[in-house]
Structure formats: C-alpha cells, structure tokens
Design a protein around this motif. Structure first.
Motif, PDB file in Angstrom:
ATOM      1  N   ALA B  27       0.849  -1.200   0.000  1.00 50.81           N
ATOM      2  CA  ALA B  27       0.000   0.000   0.000  1.00 50.81           C
ATOM      3  C   ALA B  27       0.878   1.241   0.000  1.00 50.81           C
ATOM      4  O   ALA B  27       0.601   2.233  -0.673  1.00 50.81           O
ATOM      5  N   GLN B 121      -5.710  -1.907  -5.333  1.00 47.03           N
ATOM      6  CA  GLN B 121      -5.381  -1.140  -4.138  1.00 47.03           C
ATOM      7  C   GLN B 121      -6.431  -1.348  -3.041  1.00 47.03           C
ATOM      8  O   GLN B 121      -6.102  -1.519  -1.875  1.00 47.03           O
ATOM      9  N   PHE B 125      -5.817  -2.798   0.789  1.00 52.88           N
ATOM     10  CA  PHE B 125      -6.252  -2.160   2.036  1.00 52.88           C
ATOM     11  C   PHE B 125      -7.228  -3.044   2.804  1.00 52.88           C
ATOM     12  O   PHE B 125      -7.177  -3.138   4.029  1.00 52.88           O
ATOM     13  N   ALA B 193     -11.643   0.165   3.379  1.00 48.83           N
ATOM     14  CA  ALA B 193     -10.770   0.046   2.214  1.00 48.83           C
ATOM     15  C   ALA B 193     -11.300   0.864   1.040  1.00 48.83           C
ATOM     16  O   ALA B 193     -10.554   1.607   0.387  1.00 48.83           O
ATOM     17  N   THR B 197      -9.497   4.231  -0.891  1.00 47.02           N
ATOM     18  CA  THR B 197      -9.038   4.233  -2.277  1.00 47.02           C
ATOM     19  C   THR B 197     -10.018   4.925  -3.218  1.00 47.02           C
ATOM     20  O   THR B 197      -9.721   5.090  -4.400  1.00 47.02           O
TER      21      THR B 197
END
Lengths: 139, 638
Positions: B27, B121, B125, B193, B197
């Motif tokens: 990350a 991504q 996360f 998450a 993002t």
C-alpha cells in the motif's frame, strides 16, 4: 445550493427537537430509576436511611439460613463477596430460585428496614452459574 | 496430541501478521503485486484454524478429559449432541469458534465475483484491516484464551455441562450470535478500504449480502436467547435488560440503523461518512459486547470470570476507532449529495436511523452506568429495568409509528395512494379503539400493539395496490422482514404489561385459579435416568368446568449438578399461553407452584422466524443487477 441549505436546516431543527424530547425522557429515567449498586461492605458503610432502594450484591453465608417451610421465602445472612466478616441479615418473601444455597452469589433489590434491622429484599436473583466459568468443584 | 492445534493457531497468527505487513508495504508503494500471495495465505490460515477447531471437536467426541476445556464442559453421561456443542459452551472455545467463522468469511469472499471486481489497491487495504483483526483473534487464542490447556493427570470424568445449558435454545444461541459478529467483519473492512481508495463500486452494494446475513443471524441469536430465558429460567419473562442481554443488543441497534442509512447511501452518494462510521461502529460494538460479558466490568446475573481478555479487547476497540477516525477525517474528501426533505422517505429513513442510534446509546450508557456514575459518586449507581422500559419503549413506539406510514411516502416527498393512506389511518384508529375496548389501556402498549397490527394491514394493502412490488424479490424480502417485526411489536406490547402471575401451595387434589383458568394438582410422579432424577407434578387445566389440557412442570436433580433445577411447562397458545413453574415440593407431595398467563407471547417468536427466513429473500444474486434508486426505495420501507 439554496435548497441544500434549507433541507439541512430542517434536519438540524428536527434533530434538535428529537434530542430535546429524548433528553427530557432520559433525565426523568436517570432521576427515577437510578439506584445504588452496592456490595455488602459498601452498604454497611452508608447510613441506614440512605439505603431505601438499592441493588445489593453478595454471597449467601453458610449459617443462619432459615427457609420458609413452604419454600415461599427465606431469611439468611448476606456476606460481602470479598470480606466474609461483613454481613447483613436479609429477609425475602417469594420464590426462592433454584440456585439459591450457601455460597451462591446473589443480587437483591430492596431496602433496609431500620426498626427490624434487616434488609428486606423485594427481588432475589442468583447469578447464572455461567457457562463461561465452570465452578471449582472437586472433580 | 495437543501441540498440533495450538501450534496451528500460532502459525496462523504469524502468517496473518506477515501477510498484513506485506500488504502495508504494498500500500505504501502503491502497488498490489503481493495480492495472489496474500490470498493464498488466507486459505492456509483457514486450513490451520480449521485443523485446530476439528481437534477440539474430536477431543469432545472421544471424551479426552486431559484437555482442561473438555473436562470442564462435558462428562461421561453427556449426550453426543451436547458434547459436540460444548465446543462453544465456554470462553476459550467460543472465542475459537468466533475466530474460525471470521477466518472462513475471509476465505469465502476470495471466491466471490464482487471481490474480483474490486481494484487492486482496495483489495490490499481490505486485507490490511482484515488480517489485522484476524491476527488479534489469534493473539487472544494463543495467549489468554487458549482452549488447548492440558490437565495432568487427566480426570476420569468431566465436570459436566450446566443443565441450564442443556437446551436447544442455548445450543443455537451462541453460534448464531457469533455468525452475526463474524459476518460484520467483512463489510467493515470493505467500507474502510473502499473509502480510502475511492473505489468506484459502492461498497454497500458489494457488502449487501454480508451485512444482511450477519444482521439476520444477530437478530435471530438475540431472540433465541430470549426464548431460551423464557423456557429455561422459569421466571416467566424473556428479557430483563441484564448487561449480558444488552451486550448483543447494542451492535444490533447500530447495525439496524446502518441498514436504513445504507439505503440512502446506496447509489445516491449521500451519507458516505455516516455509513462507513456506522459499519465500523457495529463491528467494534460486537467486540464491546464480548468485553461487557467477559471482562467482569459490570456485575450482572451471569457470573463471568475475567479471562484476562478485558484489556486487550479495550485496546483493540480504541485502536479501531482511532484508525476509523483517521481514515474518515484525513482520508480523501468525497462529495456527498444533499438529502431530500425530511418529509420524504429518505428523510424518514434518516430519522429511523437516529432513533435506533439513540436506543443504542441509551442501552450502552445504561449498562455502563455503574462505571460512569463513579465519576461523581463514591458508591456506584446503576439503573434498573424500569429505566430501560421508561426510556426505550417510547422510542420503539416512534419506530412503530414510522413503520406504518413510511411505505406510503414517496422517495422525494409526497404521498402515494393518498386515498388508501386515509383508509389505513382509519383502520389504525379502529384497531386502537378495538384494543381499548378489550382492556389494552396502557398508552405504550396501545400504541405498540395497534401499530403492529396496522403495519400488517399496511403491508398487505400495499402489495394489493402496487403490482410492481409483487414482481420484485427485494421488496418481498424487505416487506416480509417488516411483517415479522410487526408481529413482534404486537407480542412485546401485549405480553409484557398484561402478564398475570399467581403462586400457591397445593396438596394433591387442591386447585388454584388464575384469570379464568382452574389448575388442579393431581399428584407427583418420579423416575430416574442415568443422568438425573425427575420429579414431575401433574396438573389439570380447566376452563368453565371443562378440562382443556394438562401441564407437567418438573424439578430435576442432575447427577453432576448438586442443585435441583426447575423444568417449566407451558400450554402453547397463540392467544394466552399458560406457564407453570414447580418451585418446590415436600415429602408428602405438597407442591409450591407458580403460574402465569402470557398473552400473545408466541407472536414474538413467530415474528422472529418470519424476519429471519424472509430476510434471506432480500439477498441479491449476482445476475440480478438491482436498479438502484427504485430498488433502494422499496428495500426501504421503514
């Protein structure tokens, strides 16, 4: 954007009204239904006239246990769970729960009768022998 | 033999930490190359925890009393079914069970289509949060809460399972709660998450089935607990506002609030932060529930020991909330669409969520009052059941009223089928009058019961008037759940305030009366089985001189349990249920008996069954792409 402002104000006013109504309710509840949660030694440390309506936590002492022959009540000594020398005599009329016995931890609700020198329990609850802590019986 | 399961858990701990660290690193770099490796690690962790869990089950199966946990919660005479389910009878075992479910959830999501559609991504996360939680569980299980402790020498027999727990209700209750608790882990991690993002897909959509399933199990678990208390504890009630009962209700209230704000947030990017916060809060409150039950912070009816989990749990909860706050306040800004007016369906949904959150706050505050009050008084003050009834029941009545009206309000202000709404209002009033005539005169009971009945009428009317509703599965699900809620309203509103109790001491042949029933005591019967002695009283129930049934409340003495234990008996009825508890008996067969009448109590359980079963209808299949606002509008009738 004007509309957004308006609707937001309506929401805020409504929330405020709701909170005021609810706050009143809550205050009444806290005032009327708040009772002391005491263990035996704490209760003994307080003046007797202050313990008119309390919830009392303790352990049933081994001596001085007198059942009503019909099982519709019991008189016993309630000892402090940490310091067994601190004791309060208790009288209770009503259903004696299954798990009531010397050594059982109980929760009482009621008040102290100053003239009789005894705690008059309106409710008597035994702690659930929890599924999380098995008793330490010689196994 | 016991080394294997313990080391499996230890390996799962290390692997979770390692994989989480790898995700943090990725990350940081802004890449997601490590994902395939992490996903495989999750499968390995799942295998390890499953091995440990099966070991514990096996130990119960073969009566391996050299395991402390097995010897504590089972014995030689315990039937197989109760032996296996003793897996979650104690603290360490139930922790393992919960952790096992979390791990399984994390493995199931790997194979879902919606997960595959997430950006790299976001997935990285997601795993940071999820693996962190998983590691926390493994840390507890390998430290404070190790279910694989041994005793040496192994005892010949175990201590047995508390007879109170030898009841189907108590067997189903913990796992259903834990499935609920575990199920919220996925949506909470997804929410964080996706928020970080700025995931294009709505996390609420992705997590919809998880959230709903977890909520259904949590609802079911709570009610089953009440049902068990009613049938097993013998005091004739199902809810005492005891700290341990409140514990699982608090996350339920926050989850229910979320279900309603989620509808607003879904598809129309409103209430973004609120939804993320509520979802994480729900998960944290599940840990709070465990903390309440396990830490001994509040004296309750249940004597729970402190297994040393209090502090780690508290730290974990605080840490989670701090992380969430950081994500929401310092995370990327998202623009929220404004809400429609308060008098729209959206507005009512928001109000409903407020009420649920307020309820949650009241219950949380009330439960912790002995701790809070210590701030200003030397002797702790607590709140009795009267407090909750006084403060919570009016709020529930508000929810009831909203429930009747809300489906008739348009998504953006205005009323649909105005004429019929007027008819409904008339019916509601008529129902109220009818109840009044029948002696239901306490204001709250009257509002609650009439609202419950009016909800049923309202839902039926809408389905008749609106053919488009009948064609949508989600609508069936949502309205069905609320139909269950309506019946529960009715049951709760009437059964509590209008319960009648009577106690008597009877010799054989004598009778007592309660309301218009006459209970005649016929005699005692005793028999014994390897596990217990049973003393059963025979009672004849008659009404207007006609015998209408029998009751046989018992007292049982279990071999491994030195105290007698009352087994209540009921005469099932959808109207007034009779409830008998045998309090005691003497050698010459004189019994002391407690009778109560429980009006409409069974509608609570019926409502709950409907709520749970129909709730699953509202789950979405991947091919049924839901039309956002429309479905949202209908999935949201309250």
């Amino acid at each position: 954007m004007q509309k957004k402002k308006n609707s937001r104000t309506v929401y805020i006013v409504a929330l405020a009204l709701f909170l005021v109504g609810f706050g009143t309710l809550l205050m009444a509840g806290l005032k009327q239904n708040s009772i002391y949660f005491l263990n035996v030694s704490e209760a003994l440390a307080m003046p007797a006239e202050d313990i008119q309506q309390i919830r009392l936590f303790g352990t049933v002492a081994g001596d001085g246990l007198v059942f009503d022959p019909q099982h519709m009540g019991v008189r016993f000594m309630l000892a402090d769970s940490d310091d067994a020398s601190q004791r309060i005599p208790v009288q209770y009329r009503g259903v004696v729960p299954d798990l009531f016995e010397p050594g059982a931890e109980v929760i009482l609700e009621g008040g102290y009768l100053i003239q009789e020198g005894v705690f008059n329990a309106k409710t008597l609850m035994t702690k659930c022998p929890s599924k999380y802590e098995a008793e330490n019986r010689p196994g | 033999m016991h080394i294997i399961p313990y080391y499996s858990l230890l390996a799962a701990l290390l692997l979770s930490l390692l994989a989480a660290a790898a995700c943090v690193h990725q990350a940081w770099e802004g890449r997601s190359k490590v994902l395939p490796w992490v996903e495989n690690a999750q499968i390995v962790i799942c295998t390890l925890v499953t091995i440990s869990s099966f070991f514990l089950l096996w130990a119960f199966y073969v009566k391996d009393f050299s395991l402390l946990y097995v010897s504590r919660y089972s014995d030689l005479t315990l039937p197989l079914f109760y032996r296996l389910t003793a897996f979650w009878a104690g603290q360490a075992g139930s922790m393992l069970f919960w952790a096992w479910l979390v791990v399984i959830c994390g493995t199931i999501i790997l194979f879902t289509k919606r997960y595959r559609l997430l950006g790299g991504q976001t997935r990285v996360f997601f795993w940071i949060f999820f693996l962190g939680i998983q590691a926390f569980f493994m840390y507890l299980l390998t430290g404070h809460q190790n279910p694989f402790m041994e005793i040496s020498p192994a005892p010949l027999d175990g201590q047995g399972l508390n007879p109170l727990l030898q009841h189907p209700g108590m067997i189903i209750h913990p796992p259903t709660l834990f499935i609920g608790y575990a199920g919220f882990t996925i949506p909470a991690c997804l929410a964080l998450a996706c928020w970080i993002t700025g995931e294009k897909q709505s996390w609420i959509q992705i997590a919809h089935n998880w959230t709903l399933t977890a909520w259904i199990f949590l609802s079911g678990g709570i009610i089953i607990g009440g049902w068990w208390a009613y049938l097993e504890l013998g005091w004739g009630g199902y809810w005492a506002w005891d700290p341990v009962e409140n514990a699982s209700l608090i996350p339920w209230l926050s989850a229910t609030a979320f279900l309603h704000t989620a509808i607003v947030g879904q598809g129309r990017k409103a209430l973004g932060k609120t939804n993320v916060l509520l979802m994480v809060l729900t998960l944290v409150l599940c840990f709070m529930a465990t903390y309440l039950v396990r830490s001994g912070v509040i004296d309750s009816l249940h004597a729970f020991g402190d297994g040393g989990v209090g502090n780690p749990l508290m730290l974990f909860m605080m840490f989670s909330m701090v992380v969430t706050a950081l994500v929401l306040f310092f995370g990327p800004a998202r623009d929220d669409r404004p809400l429609s007016g308060l008098a729209s369906r959206q507005g009512l949904l928001v109000v409903t969520a407020w009420v649920f959150l307020t309820l949650g706050l009241v219950v949380l505050m009330g439960t912790f009052w002995p701790v809070i009050s210590k701030l200003w008084t030397e002797n702790p003050m607590g709140l009795d059941a009267g407090f909750y009834n006084r403060v919570c029941l009016p709020l529930f009545a508000v929810i009831g009223a909203i429930l009747v009206i809300c489906p008739w309000i348009q998504w953006k202000e205005g009323v649909r089928h105005g004429k019929w709404l007027a008819v409904l209002a008339g019916i509601w009033l008529a129902l109220g009058v009818l109840l009044w005539i029948n002696g239901i005169r306490m204001p709250l009971a009257l509002v609650g019961a009439s609202a419950g009945l009016a909800m049923v009428v309202s839902i039926v009317m809408l389905f008749i008037l609106d053919p488009s509703l009948r064609r949508r599965r989600t609508a069936w699900g949502a309205y069905g759940v609320h139909l269950g809620v309506a019946l529960m309203f009715l049951g709760v509103a009437i059964s509590g305030p209008y319960k009648v109790e009577a106690e008597a001491v009877l010799a054989p042949g004598e009778s007592m009366t309660i309301q218009d029933y006459t209970i005649t005591y016929v005699g005692m019967e005793t028999w014994s089985t390897p596990a217990m002695m049973v003393f059963a009283s025979r009672l004849e129930v008659s009404r207007d001189g006609k015998v209408i049934g029998e009751l046989a409340p018992q007292r049982r003495s279990y071999r491994t349990w030195d105290r007698p234990h009352a087994k209540i008996d009921t005469r099932f009825s959808l109207g007034v249920e009779l409830y008998a508890t045998l309090l005691g008996f003497t050698e010459d067969e004189i019994i002391s008996l407690k009778m109560s009448t429980q009006p409409l109590v069974n509608w609570i359980w019926i409502g709950c069954v409907i709520l749970c079963l129909v709730g699953f209808v509202a789950l979405r299949t991947s091919k049924g792409k839901v039309r956002e606002t429309e479905a949202g509008a209908d999935a949201s009738i309250a």
